[in-house]
Design an enzyme around this catalytic site. Structure first.
Site, PDB file in Angstrom:
ATOM      1  N   GLU A   1       1.779   4.808   8.887  1.00 28.73           N
ATOM      2  CA  GLU A   1       1.301   4.601   7.507  1.00 28.73           C
ATOM      3  C   GLU A   1       1.828   5.679   6.557  1.00 28.73           C
ATOM      4  O   GLU A   1       1.111   6.175   5.695  1.00 28.73           O
ATOM      5  CB  GLU A   1      -0.230   4.508   7.482  1.00 28.73           C
ATOM      6  CG  GLU A   1      -0.711   3.284   8.253  1.00 28.73           C
ATOM      7  CD  GLU A   1      -2.187   2.985   8.089  1.00 28.73           C
ATOM      8  OE1 GLU A   1      -2.762   3.365   7.073  1.00 28.73           O
ATOM      9  OE2 GLU A   1      -2.743   2.352   9.005  1.00 28.73           O
ATOM     10  N   GLY A   2       3.093   6.050   6.740  1.00 29.75           N
ATOM     11  CA  GLY A   2       3.724   7.089   5.921  1.00 29.75           C
ATOM     12  C   GLY A   2       3.647   8.416   6.653  1.00 29.75           C
ATOM     13  O   GLY A   2       2.587   9.040   6.697  1.00 29.75           O
TER      14      GLY A   2
END
Ligand SMILES: Cc1cc2nc3c(=O)[nH]c(=O)nc-3n(C[C@H](O)[C@H](O)[C@H](O)COP(=O)(O)OP(=O)(O)OC[C@H]3O[C@@H](n4cnc5c(N)ncnc54)[C@H](O)[C@@H]3O)c2cc1C
Length: 650
Positions: free
Chosen positions: A458-459
């Site tokens: 998620e990043g």
């Protein structure tokens, strides 16, 4: 006494005039890509085109980099209303009771499977539709209550957290809530309320952090009514259980300003569509019961009605989904940090070595204090950011959510690492083995394995730093980018340079005016002096941050974008200032209980002191560092010059 702070904030007229104006309102500054490689340019153009424009007033996090620590957005701290809290409590009680009675996290980890009855039970209680509006059968809970659920889950079972979070933080519900048509919502959302699981498929073997390289294709049929998807997606969490997923795919390029621009679109795909195949379940260091898979798409025919937000808007869907979605991770990390705190507090008191409880030895006492202070900070940052969403569904929380994700996931890893150290050999032993020896089965090694992925998905932390740096620089780029952009005609650049000069002539001297830091927002009874000291520090240090950032921009010019390590220090300073502000503001809001006040102030004070030391170190690193030497050494290593160092290994 709880207060609610749900009113939109009025921006004083003089602050409005301080916003940069060289770029037309609502447009992002255009970056000079002329000296970039084709790959870099494509990646940048694609993400820039998909990024939201900055709200004119800027967010709390963004304004820190412009020298403004707007404490009136934090004080009084936006507490949950009683009504909202009661709604959350009712669900959290049911969830907690269910988890205690039916879900054994160590067994789930050992077997690598979540029992069907656990998934069904979670579905029946609405755990797959927490934020979904009741008109579609969901629970309709607030972002704050969703984060509280993530805290509870994160403290108990990483696998269940991932199952629920991948489904509704990044899976089909969130993009549909944000961008779905009424028909799409009516068709799909009630299915989640009945317990159907979804997933999000972006990553491919050649596409991790850089979606511009995406190779999965979606070609429109000649009648325009369908798209045909072909490609392969990697590591799709919930992919082996999901009934429906969001698939990111490249649709035909579009011509923008005379140049072809890649288009990425988001599709809702039912997993029973012919041509969709889960070819493998992936297994990992932790999260052993993750239903994560490789999915192939062979001539998969999807109705054009299943496009989310329209053709070419897929990356925007993905980025916007992740902006709020990634807030679940720091919330879950807060739960884990609280569990670690509970564990070490008990253990450091009862474990006696060298004639005293280990908590009396200062090396261990120091770790215990830091775990508590950092946990309080993590929770404060996360709850503040969640409150922004509850106050305004359209709120721009990009920076705050990214700061929470980066800081929270990195801090959770440190906390679980220190917890293992404090538990000694028992930290390294599995819960099963501890139980077999008759000891309490505290699963620190499982927590550690499950926690590690949080700084990657998620990043990743590196991408979060780049993302925050880009958003932090946006106000400056709005003023100065056109003047520095060699792709623009000279007269345009000259006008832009003149406007930038005017802006900075007014802005820069203000960053030195110490008297601007003196006042704090009014709160009943006044801000506690030990907290006020740190809040004033945050105000004056934001000015210093903006000055140093301005100097770096003047020194490096457009090349600053390549100085990732340097930019990372600016990002970390801004994040620490956000953390100090949220922590002290929340501590202030918790005052009023004589038995607790001293502890609350001590937690915030301890956190702020250590954070300030970190900030001092980071400022020093801006001018004294090894960045260039390290980069040169890394390039030598890449060239194979130091292969001798790897000799003597198997
Ligand atoms: C358990 C698990 C679950 C996952 N679930 C999903 C899912 O549900 N859906 C989905 O689509 N994906 C999912 N992923 C994929 C995950 O989001 C990616 O692993 C992540 O985006 C990083 O991509 P990558 O692993 O290819 O690393 P890469 O992008 O190859 O990066 C490798 C390293 O280089 C760094 N890096 C990359 N680019 C830069 C840059 N420009 N500057 C500086 N550093 C850089 C990265 O931070 C990282 O440290 C999952 C992965 C795992 C392991």
């Amino acid at each position: 006494m709880k207060t609610t702070n749900t009113e939109p904030r009025n921006i004083p007229a003089d602050e409005e005039t301080k916003r940069p104006t060289a770029t037309p309102d609502g447009q992002r500054a255009e970056i000079d890509t002329s000296k970039m490689s084709d790959g870099q340019r494509a990646a940048l153009e694609l993400t820039e085109a998909a990024s939201d424009t900055v709200a004119e007033q800027g967010s709390f996090g963004q304004n820190l980099f412009m020298g403004r620590c707007e404490l009136d957005r934090m004080l009084p701290f936006p507490e949950q209303s009683h009504e909202d809290q009661d709604q959350g409590d009712a669900f959290l009680n049911r969830l907690e009771n269910f988890l205690r009675e039916h879900a054994d996290p160590d067994e789930i980890d050992r077997s690598g499977e979540i029992p069907d009855e656990v998934i069904k039970g979670l579905g029946d209680m609405g755990a797959f539709a927490i934020k979904i509006h009741p008109k579609y059968g969901g629970l309709g809970l607030s972002q704050t209550n969703y984060c509280r659920a993530a805290i509870l889950l994160g403290s108990y079972c990483g696998n269940l957290t991932a199952l629920i979070s991948a489904h509704q933080s990044i899976g089909v519900p969130q993009p549909l809530i944000l961008f779905g048509t009424e028909e799409q919502k009516k068709k799909y959302v009630p299915r989640f309320a009945k317990g159907e699981i979804s997933a999000f498929a972006l990553t491919e073997p050649g596409v991790g952090s850089d979606p511009a390289a995406m190779s999965t294709r979606a070609e429109p049929t000649p009648d325009g009514k369908h798209f045909i998807i072909n490609g392969e997606k990697l590591w799709c969490t919930n992919g082996t259980k999901a009934g429906v997923i969001v698939v990111m795919a490249r649709t035909p390029d579009k011509e923008v300003n005379g140049r072809k621009r890649k288009q990425i679109s988001a599709f809702i795909v039912d997993m029973d569509t012919p041509g969709v195949e889960v070819v493998r379940r992936c297994h990992f260091m932790g999260l052993r019961a993750l239903y994560n898979g490789v999915i192939t798409f062979t001539n998969v025919k999807v109705p054009a009605d299943n496009l989310i937000a329209g053709e070419g808007r897929g990356l925007k869907v993905a980025l916007s989904t992740l902006n709020t979605g990634r807030l679940t991770l720091p919330a879950a990390c807060t739960g884990l940090a609280k569990k670690c705190l509970q564990t070490v507090r008990k253990w450091t008191k009862e474990r006696v070595q060298w004639g005293a409880a280990i908590g009396k030895h200062s090396a261990i006492a120091d770790k215990l204090a830091r775990i508590a202070a950092n946990t309080f900070a993590m929770e404060s940052m996360t709850l503040y950011t969640a409150s922004l969403v509850d106050r305004d569904k359209q709120a721009d929380i990009r920076l705050e959510a990214a700061m929470c994700k980066m800081w929270g996931t990195e801090m959770a890893w440190k906390i679980v690492d220190e917890t293992m150290q404090i538990r000694g050999g028992r930290g390294y032993e599995t819960a099963q083995s501890l139980k077999a020896r008759g000891e309490e089965p505290i699963a620190v090694e499982r927590w550690m394995r499950d926690c590690r992925i949080n700084t990657i998905f998620e990043g990743s932390s590196e991408i979060m730093r780049l993302f925050i740096a880009r958003e932090a620089l946006e106000p400056h780029l709005k003023v100065a980018a056109a003047a520095l952009n060699t792709q623009l005609p000279i007269p345009t650049r000259a006008v832009a340079a003149w406007k930038a000069g005017l802006f900075y002539a007014a802005w820069y001297p203000r960053q030195w005016l110490a008297f601007l830091d003196a006042g704090l927002p009014q709160v009943p009874g006044g801000v506690h002096p030990r907290l006020a000291k740190h809040l004033r520090y945050a105000k004056r240090t934001a000015r210093k941050l903006s000055r140093r950032l301005f100097h770096a921009m003047a020194w490096h010019g457009p090349k600053l974008e390549r100085e990732q390590v340097l930019l990372g220090r600016f990002v970390e300073i801004g994040t620490e200032l956000f953390a100090i502000s949220a922590t002290c503001a929340r501590a202030q809001s918790l005052l009023g209980d004589a038995k607790r006040d001293q502890d609350v102030v001590a937690l915030a004070d301890c956190f702020s002191r250590q954070s300030r030391l970190k900030v001092d170190e980071l400022f020093r690193g801006l001018s004294e560092n090894n960045d260039k030497a390290n980069y040169r050494l890394a390039q030598d290593l890449l060239a194979g010059n130091d292969e001798w160092l790897e000799k003597g290994i198997l």
